[in-house]
Design a protein around this motif. Structure first.
Motif, PDB file in Angstrom:
ATOM      1  N   GLY A   9       0.789  -1.222   0.000  1.00  0.00           N
ATOM      2  CA  GLY A   9       0.000   0.000   0.000  1.00  0.00           C
ATOM      3  C   GLY A   9       0.819   1.267   0.000  1.00  0.00           C
ATOM      4  O   GLY A   9       0.280   2.347   0.245  1.00  0.00           O
ATOM      5  N   GLU A  10       2.120   1.168  -0.307  1.00  0.00           N
ATOM      6  CA  GLU A  10       2.988   2.345  -0.307  1.00  0.00           C
ATOM      7  C   GLU A  10       3.589   2.577  -1.698  1.00  0.00           C
ATOM      8  O   GLU A  10       3.686   1.660  -2.508  1.00  0.00           O
ATOM      9  N   THR A  11       3.988   3.813  -1.938  1.00  0.00           N
ATOM     10  CA  THR A  11       4.611   4.209  -3.201  1.00  0.00           C
ATOM     11  C   THR A  11       5.917   4.934  -2.916  1.00  0.00           C
ATOM     12  O   THR A  11       5.991   5.745  -1.989  1.00  0.00           O
ATOM     13  N   LEU A  12       6.929   4.630  -3.711  1.00  0.00           N
ATOM     14  CA  LEU A  12       8.230   5.277  -3.586  1.00  0.00           C
ATOM     15  C   LEU A  12       8.316   6.380  -4.630  1.00  0.00           C
ATOM     16  O   LEU A  12       8.080   6.155  -5.825  1.00  0.00           O
ATOM     17  N   VAL A  13       8.665   7.597  -4.184  1.00  0.00           N
ATOM     18  CA  VAL A  13       8.747   8.763  -5.069  1.00  0.00           C
ATOM     19  C   VAL A  13      10.174   9.303  -5.073  1.00  0.00           C
ATOM     20  O   VAL A  13      10.776   9.495  -4.010  1.00  0.00           O
ATOM     21  N   ARG A  14      10.709   9.518  -6.288  1.00  0.00           N
ATOM     22  CA  ARG A  14      11.993  10.211  -6.423  1.00  0.00           C
ATOM     23  C   ARG A  14      11.694  11.705  -6.471  1.00  0.00           C
ATOM     24  O   ARG A  14      11.026  12.185  -7.387  1.00  0.00           O
ATOM     25  N   VAL A 105       5.516   6.849   0.814  1.00  0.00           N
ATOM     26  CA  VAL A 105       4.283   7.343   1.430  1.00  0.00           C
ATOM     27  C   VAL A 105       3.143   6.403   1.080  1.00  0.00           C
ATOM     28  O   VAL A 105       3.242   5.625   0.122  1.00  0.00           O
ATOM     29  N   PRO A 106       2.029   6.470   1.834  1.00  0.00           N
ATOM     30  CA  PRO A 106       0.861   5.680   1.433  1.00  0.00           C
ATOM     31  C   PRO A 106       0.443   6.045   0.013  1.00  0.00           C
ATOM     32  O   PRO A 106       0.408   7.227  -0.356  1.00  0.00           O
ATOM     33  N   VAL A 110      -0.651   9.925  -2.979  1.00  0.00           N
ATOM     34  CA  VAL A 110       0.101  10.308  -4.168  1.00  0.00           C
ATOM     35  C   VAL A 110      -0.878  10.725  -5.268  1.00  0.00           C
ATOM     36  O   VAL A 110      -1.757   9.952  -5.660  1.00  0.00           O
ATOM     37  N   PHE A 111      -0.720  11.951  -5.779  1.00  0.00           N
ATOM     38  CA  PHE A 111      -1.615  12.503  -6.798  1.00  0.00           C
ATOM     39  C   PHE A 111      -0.794  12.983  -7.990  1.00  0.00           C
ATOM     40  O   PHE A 111       0.360  13.376  -7.851  1.00  0.00           O
ATOM     41  N   ARG A 112      -1.404  12.950  -9.154  1.00  0.00           N
ATOM     42  CA  ARG A 112      -0.722  13.460 -10.342  1.00  0.00           C
ATOM     43  C   ARG A 112      -0.458  14.960 -10.192  1.00  0.00           C
ATOM     44  O   ARG A 112      -1.333  15.708  -9.762  1.00  0.00           O
ATOM     45  N   LYS A 113       0.723  15.377 -10.584  1.00  0.00           N
ATOM     46  CA  LYS A 113       1.093  16.791 -10.515  1.00  0.00           C
ATOM     47  C   LYS A 113       0.326  17.571 -11.580  1.00  0.00           C
ATOM     48  O   LYS A 113       0.265  17.144 -12.732  1.00  0.00           O
ATOM     49  N   PRO A 114      -0.258  18.714 -11.223  1.00  0.00           N
ATOM     50  CA  PRO A 114      -0.882  19.557 -12.249  1.00  0.00           C
ATOM     51  C   PRO A 114       0.123  19.885 -13.348  1.00  0.00           C
ATOM     52  O   PRO A 114       1.252  20.301 -13.069  1.00  0.00           O
TER      53      PRO A 114
END
Length: 321
Positions: A9-14, A105-106, A110-114
């Motif tokens: 249930g988590e996502t890794l973001v660079r 983060v969960p 995480v949302f798409r960037k405008p």
């Protein structure tokens, strides 16, 4: 620090950019709830924008790998939109935050960037815009044509409040201790403002608004809150999310109940609030105001700049790759 790995249930973001909040400064002084020695070390930072690197199990509905994303730092809000649940916490303590090259983060946060925002502009958005949107729209229920007063113009949240209220068709007025920041607020859509260092500024503001406020959004507290009670029209609302001036002295309750005022508390917001704020910024093409940009290696200097109170808008960190 070792690279984080996403769990179920988590996502890794660079991360490409992060932004500062007062919260980060308070943590460095041990003046924030939860900043106990046993909770440290911790990576600071609640705001961030970057690209998806990987997902843990159970993240099928998340943006695919490589997507440009923005993070809602209000973790585990829960299903009740009126208040956060028991597991709620803010990214950056106790969870490692965004002053880093990678953060997990969960996935639901995480949302798409405008698409119209750069990573630096998007990083300036999350905590402050979320707080402003919930205070103004979800809690304050601002309506087109209403008179809105925003205290403490120049701070990150106040800047978003001015932008949002103006975009929604309200007449916006501000208070600040800086004439320069009042003029900057006018550039963002404020109709006018007063310097709270002047004598009887509240009377001046009441005359300027043409009779008072339908909605006041306050981050100052102290004597300013009492002034807002006097400024309020009968049946109006006051939303409070901060108290930089400390407790409210000698609050006279009849001034509230005889005017039938509604006083609302708020802080941060849910994923629903975050989506609403993102949608509004996308539809109106709004751009967060950045005061100054530093590199990640200059985080100490960035925190000192925040403490100085100079500038207007958000302070951003560029993340090296």
């Amino acid at each position: 620090m070792p690279d984080p790995e996403p769990g179920p249930g988590e996502t890794l973001v660079r991360l490409r950019a992060a932004a500062l909040n007062r919260r980060d400064l308070f943590v460095t002084y041990g003046q924030y709830p939860g900043a106990r020695p046993e909770a440290l070390p911790v990576i600071l930072g609640s705001d961030g924008s970057g690209e998806v690197v990987a997902h843990g199990d159970g993240a099928q509905t998340a943006p695919p790998e490589g997507s440009e994303v923005i993070i809602n730092p209000a973790l585990y809000w829960g299903a009740d939109q009126d208040k956060p649940g028991r597991e709620y916490r803010i990214l950056g303590l106790p969870d490692d935050g965004t002053f880093a090259q990678l953060v997990k983060v969960p996935t639901e946060n995480v949302f798409r960037k405008p698409s119209h925002l750069t990573h630096e502009q998007a990083a300036a958005f999350p905590l402050a815009a979320l707080t402003a949107y919930r205070a103004l729209v979800t809690r304050g229920r601002v309506r087109e044509g209403e008179t809105v007063v925003v205290t403490g113009a120049g701070g990150g949240v106040a800047t978003f409040l001015v932008q949002l209220a103006h975009a929604l068709g309200a007449r916006v007025f501000v208070t600040s201790g800086s004439d320069e920041k009042i003029e900057r607020a006018k550039e963002l859509g404020a109709e006018g403002g007063v310097n709270y260092r002047s004598e009887r500024w509240d009377r001046e503001l009441k005359e300027m608004t043409g009779g008072g406020a339908d909605l006041s959004v306050d981050s100052v507290g102290g004597e300013v809150f009492n002034a807002l009670v006097g400024l309020a029209k009968p049946g109006s609302r006051i939303v409070t999310f901060g108290a930089t001036a400390g407790p409210v002295p000698k609050l006279v309750l009849p001034r509230i109940f005889l005017k039938h005022l509604t006083v609302l508390g708020t802080a941060m917001g849910s994923n629903v609030d975050f989506e609403g704020a993102l949608r509004l910024y996308g539809e109106r093409g709004l751009i967060p105001i950045i005061s100054k940009t530093f590199t990640l290696e200059e985080t100490r200097e960035a925190l000192e700049f925040m403490e100085s109170g100079e500038g207007m808008g958000k302070i951003v960190l560029r993340i090296p790759q």
